[in-house]
Scaffold this motif. Structure first.
Motif: not given
Length: 244
Positions: A49, A52, A66-67, A129-131, A133, A136-137, A210
């Motif tokens: 994280p 990220s 993202w990611n 999509m941002y996450a 972690d 968890t996307v 996760s």
């Protein structure tokens, strides 16, 4: 907090191992094992994280995706698993035979997988999509395919490494370290299996799911790191013995 502690412990084990093995970067038969540890450390750091929230946001401003740091971390895992196999094969076969086997059964599948991962990552939820972690996307078809390709490749590579390690384990002098490598590889495989299940079974896409992936992944990284450090210490022990 639990995840942060797990990551810190894992990275500390990896850093300690790299320090113990710092002279092996110029040793032909040891550099692959050291590279494996370094790449696993990079993978854990890039997937964290912390990355990220910092590197991930910066990469998004540059690319609109993202990611990306997680994708790079996953590539590090593929190369790390390949390095484990290279290290083991180097102890089992002559150089020419080892190079042929490695190129056919390891290098080609790994090289093919990386661009396919980039394609499935870029057009699916992974890049949209941002996450903090990435585990968890929420998955869509393309992200599910991404996880299947990544985890399937890693399971194949780790299983190939296990097969070679079982041969190496027949030597009593190598048995203890080989056992550590086997356990670490099994933890890596379990991390992949759990990730595939949690990716395809939507209700399991939770923090708990996760964390389970993280647990096995960190056990894998720490296991390889500690085993490699121990292996190098055994090999160099006779250099440091003080005669009585």
């Amino acid at each position: 907090m639990a995840l942060a502690t797990l990551l810190v412990i894992t990275l500390a084990c990896i850093a300690w191992s790299l320090w113990i093995r710092r002279v092996t970067w110029t040793c032909r038969w040891e550099v692959a094992a050291t590279l494996n540890i370094a790449l696993q450390g990079a993978a854990v750091l890039l997937m964290s994280p912390w990355a990220s929230e910092t590197l991930g946001r910066w990469l998004h401003t540059l690319t609109g995706k993202w990611n990306l740091e997680d994708y790079i971390g996953h590539d590090c895992y593929i190369v790390a698993a390949s390095a484990v196999i290279y290290n083991t094969l180097g102890r089992l076969a002559d150089d020419d035979a080892m190079q042929r086997s490695f190129k056919q059964y390891v290098e080609r599948p790994a090289t093919l997988c990386i661009p396919l991962l980039l394609v499935t990552f870029s057009i699916g939820n992974g890049a949209k999509m941002y996450a903090a972690d990435f585990f968890t996307v929420p998955t869509d078809f393309w992200l599910n395919l991404y996880w299947l390709l990544l985890c399937g490749t890693l399971i194949y590579l780790l299983s190939y490494g296990i097969r070679a390690t079982l041969v190496l384990r027949r030597d009593p002098r190598s048995r203890t370290i080989a056992n550590f490598y086997l356990v670490a590889s099994l933890c890596g495989i379990l991390a992949c299996v759990v990730r595939i299940v949690t990716a395809y079974v939507t209700p399991l896409q939770t923090i708990t799911g996760s964390n389970l992936v993280w647990l096995f992944a960190c056990l894998c990284g720490a296991g390889f790191a500690l085993a490699s450090a121990r292996s190098w210490r055994i090999k160099t022990r006779w250099f440091t013995k003080v005669p009585h």
